[in-house]
Design a protein around this motif. Structure first.
Motif, PDB file in Angstrom:
ATOM      1  N   GLN A  39       0.826  -1.202   0.000  1.00 18.12           N
ATOM      2  CA  GLN A  39       0.000   0.000   0.000  1.00 18.12           C
ATOM      3  C   GLN A  39       0.863   1.254   0.000  1.00 18.12           C
ATOM      4  O   GLN A  39       1.866   1.330   0.701  1.00 18.12           O
ATOM      5  CB  GLN A  39      -0.915   0.007   1.224  1.00 18.12           C
ATOM      6  CG  GLN A  39      -1.729   1.297   1.397  1.00 18.12           C
ATOM      7  CD  GLN A  39      -2.726   1.193   2.519  1.00 18.12           C
ATOM      8  OE1 GLN A  39      -3.704   0.464   2.433  1.00 18.12           O
ATOM      9  NE2 GLN A  39      -2.485   1.920   3.589  1.00 18.12           N
ATOM     10  N   ARG A  40       0.452   2.239  -0.783  1.00 18.64           N
ATOM     11  CA  ARG A  40       1.109   3.538  -0.805  1.00 18.64           C
ATOM     12  C   ARG A  40       0.044   4.629  -0.784  1.00 18.64           C
ATOM     13  O   ARG A  40      -1.002   4.484  -1.407  1.00 18.64           O
ATOM     14  CB  ARG A  40       1.973   3.702  -2.062  1.00 18.64           C
ATOM     15  CG  ARG A  40       3.003   2.603  -2.255  1.00 18.64           C
ATOM     16  CD  ARG A  40       3.694   2.735  -3.613  1.00 18.64           C
ATOM     17  NE  ARG A  40       4.499   1.544  -3.907  1.00 18.64           N
ATOM     18  CZ  ARG A  40       5.129   1.340  -5.061  1.00 18.64           C
ATOM     19  NH1 ARG A  40       5.053   2.247  -6.028  1.00 18.64           N
ATOM     20  NH2 ARG A  40       5.833   0.226  -5.246  1.00 18.64           N
ATOM     21  N   VAL A  41       0.316   5.690  -0.053  1.00 17.27           N
ATOM     22  CA  VAL A  41      -0.533   6.878  -0.091  1.00 17.27           C
ATOM     23  C   VAL A  41       0.348   8.031  -0.549  1.00 17.27           C
ATOM     24  O   VAL A  41       1.364   8.340   0.089  1.00 17.27           O
ATOM     25  CB  VAL A  41      -1.160   7.185   1.282  1.00 17.27           C
ATOM     26  CG1 VAL A  41      -1.958   8.491   1.221  1.00 17.27           C
ATOM     27  CG2 VAL A  41      -2.072   6.048   1.722  1.00 17.27           C
ATOM     28  N   ILE A  42      -0.035   8.650  -1.678  1.00 14.60           N
ATOM     29  CA  ILE A  42       0.760   9.728  -2.259  1.00 14.60           C
ATOM     30  C   ILE A  42      -0.197  10.856  -2.652  1.00 14.60           C
ATOM     31  O   ILE A  42      -1.132  10.644  -3.439  1.00 14.60           O
ATOM     32  CB  ILE A  42       1.536   9.245  -3.498  1.00 14.60           C
ATOM     33  CG1 ILE A  42       2.445   8.064  -3.115  1.00 14.60           C
ATOM     34  CG2 ILE A  42       2.359  10.385  -4.100  1.00 14.60           C
ATOM     35  CD1 ILE A  42       3.072   7.373  -4.299  1.00 14.60           C
ATOM     36  N   ASP A  43       0.015  12.033  -2.088  1.00 15.13           N
ATOM     37  CA  ASP A  43      -0.828  13.196  -2.402  1.00 15.13           C
ATOM     38  C   ASP A  43      -2.310  12.884  -2.229  1.00 15.13           C
ATOM     39  O   ASP A  43      -3.146  13.182  -3.090  1.00 15.13           O
ATOM     40  CB  ASP A  43      -0.564  13.688  -3.826  1.00 15.13           C
ATOM     41  CG  ASP A  43       0.867  14.178  -4.024  1.00 15.13           C
ATOM     42  OD1 ASP A  43       1.470  14.631  -3.042  1.00 15.13           O
ATOM     43  OD2 ASP A  43       1.367  14.083  -5.158  1.00 15.13           O
ATOM     44  N   GLN A  44      -2.666  12.245  -1.116  1.00 14.16           N
ATOM     45  CA  GLN A  44      -4.042  11.900  -0.758  1.00 14.16           C
ATOM     46  C   GLN A  44      -4.668  10.885  -1.713  1.00 14.16           C
ATOM     47  O   GLN A  44      -5.888  10.747  -1.770  1.00 14.16           O
ATOM     48  CB  GLN A  44      -4.933  13.149  -0.697  1.00 14.16           C
ATOM     49  CG  GLN A  44      -4.542  14.124   0.406  1.00 14.16           C
ATOM     50  CD  GLN A  44      -5.628  15.130   0.688  1.00 14.16           C
ATOM     51  OE1 GLN A  44      -6.794  14.782   0.768  1.00 14.16           O
ATOM     52  NE2 GLN A  44      -5.253  16.385   0.856  1.00 14.16           N
ATOM     53  N   VAL A  45      -3.857  10.156  -2.429  1.00 15.46           N
ATOM     54  CA  VAL A  45      -4.339   9.085  -3.292  1.00 15.46           C
ATOM     55  C   VAL A  45      -3.802   7.757  -2.774  1.00 15.46           C
ATOM     56  O   VAL A  45      -2.597   7.612  -2.529  1.00 15.46           O
ATOM     57  CB  VAL A  45      -3.910   9.292  -4.758  1.00 15.46           C
ATOM     58  CG1 VAL A  45      -4.364   8.108  -5.616  1.00 15.46           C
ATOM     59  CG2 VAL A  45      -4.498  10.597  -5.299  1.00 15.46           C
ATOM     60  N   LEU A  46      -4.699   6.799  -2.572  1.00 18.73           N
ATOM     61  CA  LEU A  46      -4.341   5.477  -2.076  1.00 18.73           C
ATOM     62  C   LEU A  46      -4.086   4.525  -3.243  1.00 18.73           C
ATOM     63  O   LEU A  46      -4.902   4.434  -4.168  1.00 18.73           O
ATOM     64  CB  LEU A  46      -5.489   4.929  -1.215  1.00 18.73           C
ATOM     65  CG  LEU A  46      -5.384   3.459  -0.796  1.00 18.73           C
ATOM     66  CD1 LEU A  46      -4.326   3.280   0.270  1.00 18.73           C
ATOM     67  CD2 LEU A  46      -6.734   2.944  -0.295  1.00 18.73           C
ATOM     68  N   TYR A  47      -2.955   3.829  -3.187  1.00 14.23           N
ATOM     69  CA  TYR A  47      -2.643   2.778  -4.156  1.00 14.23           C
ATOM     70  C   TYR A  47      -2.459   1.475  -3.387  1.00 14.23           C
ATOM     71  O   TYR A  47      -1.768   1.447  -2.362  1.00 14.23           O
ATOM     72  CB  TYR A  47      -1.345   3.094  -4.906  1.00 14.23           C
ATOM     73  CG  TYR A  47      -1.396   4.361  -5.730  1.00 14.23           C
ATOM     74  CD1 TYR A  47      -1.834   4.346  -7.052  1.00 14.23           C
ATOM     75  CD2 TYR A  47      -0.991   5.572  -5.182  1.00 14.23           C
ATOM     76  CE1 TYR A  47      -1.865   5.516  -7.808  1.00 14.23           C
ATOM     77  CE2 TYR A  47      -1.022   6.742  -5.931  1.00 14.23           C
ATOM     78  CZ  TYR A  47      -1.461   6.703  -7.239  1.00 14.23           C
ATOM     79  OH  TYR A  47      -1.494   7.859  -7.983  1.00 14.23           O
ATOM     80  N   GLN A  48      -3.082   0.408  -3.864  1.00 13.58           N
ATOM     81  CA  GLN A  48      -2.915  -0.899  -3.242  1.00 13.58           C
ATOM     82  C   GLN A  48      -2.638  -1.952  -4.315  1.00 13.58           C
ATOM     83  O   GLN A  48      -3.345  -2.018  -5.323  1.00 13.58           O
ATOM     84  CB  GLN A  48      -4.163  -1.298  -2.446  1.00 13.58           C
ATOM     85  CG  GLN A  48      -4.319  -0.517  -1.151  1.00 13.58           C
ATOM     86  CD  GLN A  48      -5.457  -1.037  -0.301  1.00 13.58           C
ATOM     87  OE1 GLN A  48      -6.430  -1.576  -0.811  1.00 13.58           O
ATOM     88  NE2 GLN A  48      -5.341  -0.885   1.004  1.00 13.58           N
ATOM     89  N   LYS A  49      -1.616  -2.753  -4.061  1.00 17.06           N
ATOM     90  CA  LYS A  49      -1.293  -3.880  -4.926  1.00 17.06           C
ATOM     91  C   LYS A  49      -1.959  -5.102  -4.340  1.00 17.06           C
ATOM     92  O   LYS A  49      -1.571  -5.610  -3.293  1.00 17.06           O
ATOM     93  CB  LYS A  49       0.222  -4.078  -5.024  1.00 17.06           C
ATOM     94  CG  LYS A  49       0.625  -5.124  -6.050  1.00 17.06           C
ATOM     95  CD  LYS A  49       2.143  -5.192  -6.186  1.00 17.06           C
ATOM     96  CE  LYS A  49       2.552  -6.163  -7.280  1.00 17.06           C
ATOM     97  NZ  LYS A  49       4.041  -6.246  -7.412  1.00 17.06           N
TER      98      LYS A  49
END
Length: 292
Positions: A112-122
């Protein structure tokens, strides 16, 4: 449960952890009765209360000044006599809220990554929609549409504003404890949900207040935060229930614990390649609308 449904559940757990961890202040303990009782005893312990209030108010600024920290996350969700636990470890940028974490739930692992208030999940193999390994959810859009008080995500300044709203009646010192090798002072904090951004909408979901506990080290930094909430979720549909469907909303209890260690740890949060990402913001908005 299908793989798609399972993946969605894991995603929700991950989002819950992120939101609870980055909205540092703004959850209360006790209702009006407790605050009235606190008012009656304030005269006898005004000095201690004022000191505790100052400590809690300044803790989030002092923690953010460390720039980064390692984070350990534990989320326990319970409903209808069943419970699930999600764990996470990673590094968070305390200034802008970016983070890189690994989440584990139901024996499966999610990056999981959170970048500039955007969540990314693999997602686990075979569970990602669209045949792409990553999903994307714009947390800012979801919070803004749902009005669930999550606009403090990735915004320590907003969190500090919540802290400044705390009065001497909202903070109770509970004693001392060792947390991950650090000596800490434990405080129970109360902030009226109505004082939060979009507080009226949040109040409908979780009630007038949320119990929150914080543990501060000798330098006044946050070492542990625990939030307990009961959320009113949409009832199951008749098609998914073997018995008669209830029109009453289902109550889901969530305990989120976040520990902060190793201040100053390095973090590298990078967006996944665009061609490997499926945007799920629209679906998240629809789910939130059904539960509101």
């Amino acid at each position: 449960m299908s793989s798609t449904g399972n993946g969605s559940k894991l995603c929700v757990l991950g989002v819950a952890g992120v939101l609870a961890g980055t909205v540092l202040v703004g959850c209360g303990d006790g209702g009006d009765t407790k605050q009235e009782a606190g008012a009656s005893s304030a005269k006898t312990s005004a000095g201690a209360e004022e000191q505790g209030t100052r400590a809690v108010r300044s803790a989030y600024d002092r923690t953010a000044e460390e720039d980064t920290a390692k984070v350990e996350l534990r989320v326990r969700t319970s409903a209808q006599g069943r419970s699930e636990t999600a764990n996470g470890q990673g590094v968070v940028d305390l200034e802008d809220g970016d983070s890189v974490m690994t989440l584990t739930a139901q024996g499966q692992r999610i990056e999981q990554r959170v970048i500039d208030q955007v969540l990314y999940q693999k997602m686990p193999e075979g569970q990602a929609p669209g045949g792409k390994p990553w999903i994307r959810i714009d947390l800012g859009k979801v919070a803004g549409r749902q009005g669930a008080g999550d606009q403090g995500v990735s915004d320590p300044a907003q969190s500090a504003a919540y802290a400044k709203a705390i009065t001497d009646q909202d903070v109770t010192e509970k004693g001392t404890a060792m947390v991950n090798g650090a000596r800490t002072t434990h405080y129970r904090v109360g902030v009226d949900v109505a004082e939060l951004p979009n507080g009226d909408a949040l109040r409908k979901q979780v009630g007038p207040a949320l119990p929150m506990d914080v543990w501060l080290d000798d330098e006044g930094r946050l070492r542990r935060q625990q939030i307990d909430m009961t959320v009113k979720a949409a009832p199951q549909s008749a098609g998914r229930s073997s018995g008669a469907a209830s029109s009453a909303p289902e109550k889901v209890t969530v305990r989120t614990v976040m520990d902060f260690t190793d201040f100053g740890a390095e973090i590298e949060a990078e967006k996944p390649p665009a061609g490997q990402v499926t945007d799920m913001t629209g679906k998240a908005l629809k789910q939130g609308k059904r539960q509101s």
